[in-house]
Design a protein around this motif. Structure first.
Motif, PDB file in Angstrom:
ATOM      1  N   ASP A  22      64.770  26.462  93.886  1.00  0.00           N
ATOM      2  CA  ASP A  22      65.332  27.813  93.962  1.00  0.00           C
ATOM      3  C   ASP A  22      65.610  28.373  92.565  1.00  0.00           C
ATOM      4  OD1 ASP A  22      65.221  27.671  96.681  1.00  0.00           O
ATOM      5  OD2 ASP A  22      67.383  27.361  96.985  1.00  0.00           O
ATOM      6  N   ARG A  23      66.070  27.491  91.654  1.00  0.00           N
ATOM      7  CA  ARG A  23      66.301  27.958  90.276  1.00  0.00           C
ATOM      8  C   ARG A  23      64.999  28.417  89.644  1.00  0.00           C
ATOM      9  NH1 ARG A  23      70.330  23.337  88.369  1.00  0.00           N
ATOM     10  NH2 ARG A  23      68.382  22.198  88.566  1.00  0.00           N
ATOM     11  N   ARG A  24      63.917  27.652  89.871  1.00  0.00           N
ATOM     12  CA  ARG A  24      62.613  28.028  89.318  1.00  0.00           C
ATOM     13  C   ARG A  24      62.141  29.360  89.921  1.00  0.00           C
ATOM     14  NH1 ARG A  24      58.787  24.396  91.226  1.00  0.00           N
ATOM     15  NH2 ARG A  24      60.134  22.763  90.428  1.00  0.00           N
ATOM     16  N   ALA A  25      62.306  29.530  91.209  1.00  0.00           N
ATOM     17  CA  ALA A  25      61.920  30.773  91.880  1.00  0.00           C
ATOM     18  C   ALA A  25      62.735  31.949  91.339  1.00  0.00           C
ATOM     19  CB  ALA A  25      62.091  30.645  93.380  1.00  0.00           C
ATOM     20  N   GLY A  30      63.163  36.681  87.926  1.00  0.00           N
ATOM     21  CA  GLY A  30      63.815  37.385  86.813  1.00  0.00           C
ATOM     22  C   GLY A  30      62.810  37.803  85.755  1.00  0.00           C
ATOM     23  N   VAL A  31      61.875  36.899  85.418  1.00  0.00           N
ATOM     24  CA  VAL A  31      60.839  37.233  84.434  1.00  0.00           C
ATOM     25  C   VAL A  31      59.963  38.361  84.973  1.00  0.00           C
ATOM     26  CG1 VAL A  31      58.776  36.351  83.271  1.00  0.00           C
ATOM     27  CG2 VAL A  31      60.857  34.978  83.328  1.00  0.00           C
ATOM     28  N   PHE A  32      59.614  38.278  86.269  1.00  0.00           N
ATOM     29  CA  PHE A  32      58.785  39.324  86.881  1.00  0.00           C
ATOM     30  C   PHE A  32      59.505  40.672  86.847  1.00  0.00           C
ATOM     31  CE2 PHE A  32      57.676  41.805  90.672  1.00  0.00           C
ATOM     32  CZ  PHE A  32      56.338  42.047  90.407  1.00  0.00           C
ATOM     33  N   LEU A  33      60.785  40.683  87.215  1.00  0.00           N
ATOM     34  CA  LEU A  33      61.545  41.942  87.201  1.00  0.00           C
ATOM     35  C   LEU A  33      61.674  42.501  85.781  1.00  0.00           C
ATOM     36  CD1 LEU A  33      64.376  41.340  89.813  1.00  0.00           C
ATOM     37  CD2 LEU A  33      62.462  42.921  89.974  1.00  0.00           C
ATOM     38  N   ALA A  34      61.876  41.621  84.816  1.00  0.00           N
ATOM     39  CA  ALA A  34      61.964  42.082  83.427  1.00  0.00           C
ATOM     40  C   ALA A  34      60.638  42.691  82.985  1.00  0.00           C
ATOM     41  CB  ALA A  34      62.356  40.915  82.512  1.00  0.00           C
ATOM     42  N   ALA A  35      59.525  42.065  83.401  1.00  0.00           N
ATOM     43  CA  ALA A  35      58.206  42.603  83.049  1.00  0.00           C
ATOM     44  C   ALA A  35      57.972  43.965  83.698  1.00  0.00           C
ATOM     45  CB  ALA A  35      57.111  41.617  83.454  1.00  0.00           C
TER      46      ALA A  35
END
Length: 166
Positions: A22-25, A30-35
């Motif tokens: 879940d942490r990895r997901a 988070g990286v996707f949303l930041a992008a």
């Protein structure tokens, strides 16, 4: 290990309590949303503005080329416009002064081709309003102007003008 200052401690504790999967997901999300935020909030507006200004620049270059091409024709037309002769200029000055209800005390041609005009008393705004169409429509401009405030008559001035044809 000290927690980063970006997230509150309670959020970090909840994050570390999650299973590794879940942490990895959550990290990937988070990286996707930041992008996405970077793409939609920074990159696309810059790209759109760049495209807009490129098109505006291309239009300005086209307009400039057209204006440059028209310059010889404009110069030809400008040399064809006859400048008013001295008698005609005096008539124009007198007629337009009457239209603006300006009492000309004296009007006389000078040796250099200019016209000397004296106005004993008139509203300042009316004199200025008279000079603008004189220049724009009749090609007669004020080369030298001297105003004197008249005591006891607010807004009224006496004026000595040197008018020239151009």
């Amino acid at each position: 290990m000290k927690p980063p200052l970006i997230l509150p401690v309670a959020m970090l504790q909840k994050y570390h309590a999650l299973p590794p999967r879940d942490r990895r997901a959550l990290l990937i999300l988070g990286v996707f949303l930041a992008a996405v935020i970077f793409w939609k909030g920074v990159w696309q507006p810059l790209e759109n503005a760049t495209q807009f200004y490129r098109e505006a620049y291309a239009g300005a270059v086209t307009d400039y080329a057209w204006m440059k091409a028209q310059a010889p024709q404009l110069q030809t037309l400008q040399t064809e416009i006859p400048s008013p002769d001295k008698a005609n200029a005096i008539t124009v000055v007198t007629t337009t002064a009457q239209l603006f209800e300006l009492p000309l005390s004296r009007i006389a041609p000078a040796q250099d081709g200019s016209i000397q005009v004296v106005i004993a008393s008139a509203p300042f705004g009316r004199i200025i309003s008279w000079l603008e169409p004189l220049q724009r429509e009749h090609r007669i401009k004020a080369a030298n102007v001297v105003f004197e405030k008249l005591p006891g008559n607010p807004g009224h001035v006496s004026a000595q003008l040197t008018l020239t044809s151009f």
